[in-house]
Design a protein around this motif. Structure first.
Motif, short mmCIF file in Angstrom:
data_model
loop_
_atom_site.label_atom_id
_atom_site.label_comp_id
_atom_site.label_asym_id
_atom_site.label_seq_id
_atom_site.Cartn_x
_atom_site.Cartn_y
_atom_site.Cartn_z
N PHE A 9 0.83 -1.22 0.00
CA PHE A 9 0.00 0.00 0.00
C PHE A 9 0.86 1.26 0.00
CE2 PHE A 9 -2.71 -3.17 2.09
CZ PHE A 9 -3.78 -3.13 1.24
N TRP A 10 1.92 1.24 -0.76
CA TRP A 10 2.84 2.37 -0.83
C TRP A 10 2.13 3.63 -1.36
CZ3 TRP A 10 3.48 4.91 -5.35
CH2 TRP A 10 3.09 4.26 -6.50
N TRP A 11 1.17 3.48 -2.20
CA TRP A 11 0.46 4.60 -2.80
C TRP A 11 -0.43 5.34 -1.79
CZ3 TRP A 11 -4.63 3.79 -2.11
CH2 TRP A 11 -5.03 2.49 -1.91
N ALA A 12 -0.73 4.64 -0.64
CA ALA A 12 -1.59 5.25 0.35
C ALA A 12 -0.88 6.39 1.08
CB ALA A 12 -2.07 4.20 1.34
N ILE A 13 0.45 6.27 1.20
CA ILE A 13 1.21 7.29 1.91
C ILE A 13 1.17 8.61 1.13
CG2 ILE A 13 3.50 7.96 2.74
CD1 ILE A 13 3.92 4.97 3.37
N PRO A 14 1.50 8.62 -0.18
CA PRO A 14 1.39 9.89 -0.90
C PRO A 14 -0.06 10.40 -0.95
CG PRO A 14 2.59 8.29 -2.24
CD PRO A 14 2.13 7.59 -1.00
N MET A 15 -1.01 9.45 -1.00
CA MET A 15 -2.41 9.86 -1.05
C MET A 15 -2.80 10.54 0.26
SD MET A 15 -3.81 9.36 -3.86
CE MET A 15 -5.53 9.17 -3.78
N ALA A 16 -2.34 9.99 1.38
CA ALA A 16 -2.64 10.59 2.68
C ALA A 16 -2.01 11.98 2.77
CB ALA A 16 -2.16 9.68 3.80
N LEU A 18 -1.28 13.90 0.21
CA LEU A 18 -2.04 14.77 -0.70
C LEU A 18 -3.38 15.17 -0.10
CD1 LEU A 18 -1.32 13.16 -4.19
CD2 LEU A 18 -0.57 15.38 -3.35
N ILE A 19 -4.04 14.23 0.58
CA ILE A 19 -5.32 14.56 1.22
C ILE A 19 -5.10 15.59 2.34
CG2 ILE A 19 -7.16 13.62 2.67
CD1 ILE A 19 -7.07 11.10 0.90
N ALA A 20 -4.03 15.42 3.11
CA ALA A 20 -3.72 16.36 4.17
C ALA A 20 -3.42 17.74 3.58
CB ALA A 20 -2.56 15.85 5.02
N ALA A 21 -2.62 17.74 2.51
CA ALA A 21 -2.29 19.01 1.85
C ALA A 21 -3.54 19.65 1.27
CB ALA A 21 -1.24 18.78 0.78
N LEU A 22 -4.38 18.82 0.67
CA LEU A 22 -5.64 19.34 0.11
C LEU A 22 -6.53 19.91 1.21
CD1 LEU A 22 -7.39 19.73 -2.39
CD2 LEU A 22 -8.32 17.45 -2.01
N THR A 23 -6.60 19.23 2.33
CA THR A 23 -7.40 19.70 3.46
C THR A 23 -6.87 21.04 3.98
OG1 THR A 23 -7.90 17.41 4.07
CG2 THR A 23 -8.28 19.11 5.74
N VAL A 24 -5.53 21.13 4.12
CA VAL A 24 -4.93 22.40 4.58
C VAL A 24 -5.21 23.50 3.56
CG1 VAL A 24 -2.73 23.54 5.02
CG2 VAL A 24 -3.19 21.31 6.03
N THR A 25 -5.07 23.16 2.27
CA THR A 25 -5.32 24.15 1.21
C THR A 25 -6.78 24.61 1.23
OG1 THR A 25 -3.61 23.13 -0.14
CG2 THR A 25 -5.15 24.60 -1.26
N ILE A 26 -7.70 23.70 1.40
CA ILE A 26 -9.13 24.05 1.44
C ILE A 26 -9.41 24.94 2.66
CG2 ILE A 26 -11.43 23.10 1.83
CD1 ILE A 26 -10.65 20.78 -0.01
#
Length: 180
Positions: A9-16, A18-26
């Motif tokens: 599940f290596w892709w989950a780390i960048p996704m998490a 990105l989701i955190a960055a997206l949340t901060v950006t929003i």
């Protein structure tokens, strides 16, 4: 096992991330939008206050102009009334002087003891007395006295007129205060 899970599940780390960055950006975007709306509301309120201030100044200026025009009209009317009363009083005084002059002249014309050529006549209003005082007959002396009295009334009337004209209140605030 942890390592296998990470590899699978290596892709989950960048996704998490990105989701955190997206949340901060929003969240930042919402904060900036709220700040922008607050500034727009404040700018709109300031513009409205400015427009109201301009309207108030214009209304006050128009009212001041109206009051100034009304004050000028009031002062002109008061001065015209003073002038009219003074002229009427002056003309009445001159008419009284002329009437008195004519009355004295008529009285002198009816007297027979005034035409005496004696050096010291019984009457002090003889032609000889008039000539001694005025260098002319009694009619001429009366005319000079009438002119002198007319000129005196002219000066008195002019002085009274000037004092009354100077007494007219020209300041609008002082006039409104006196009227209340």
């Amino acid at each position: 096992m942890t390592w296998n899970l990470i590899r699978r599940f290596w892709w989950a780390i960048p996704m998490a991330a990105l989701i955190a960055a997206l949340t901060v950006t929003i969240l930042k975007l919402e904060a900036r939008t709220a700040e922008r709306d607050r500034w727009q509301t404040q700018a709109s309120a300031e513009k409205q206050a400015y427009d109201q201030t301009v309207a108030n100044y214009r209304a006050a200026s128009a009212e001041a102009q109206r009051a100034a025009v009304a004050n000028v009209e009031r002062v002109k009317a008061e001065q015209a009334q003073i002038t009219e009363r003074t002229v009427h009083d002056y003309q009445a005084r001159l008419a009284a002087v002329d009437a008195r002059y004519e009355r004295v002249r008529a009285e002198l014309a009816t007297r027979t003891d005034l035409s005496s050529s004696e050096i010291a006549p019984v009457s002090i209003a003889s032609d000889a007395t008039c000539r001694a005082y005025a260098g002319t007959d009694c009619d001429g002396l009366l005319a000079k006295l009438a002119i002198a009295e007319r000129q005196a009334w002219n000066l008195v009337g002019l002085r009274e007129w000037a004092v009354k004209q100077a007494g007219v209140v020209v300041e609008p605030l002082a006039a409104e205060t006196l009227a209340k």
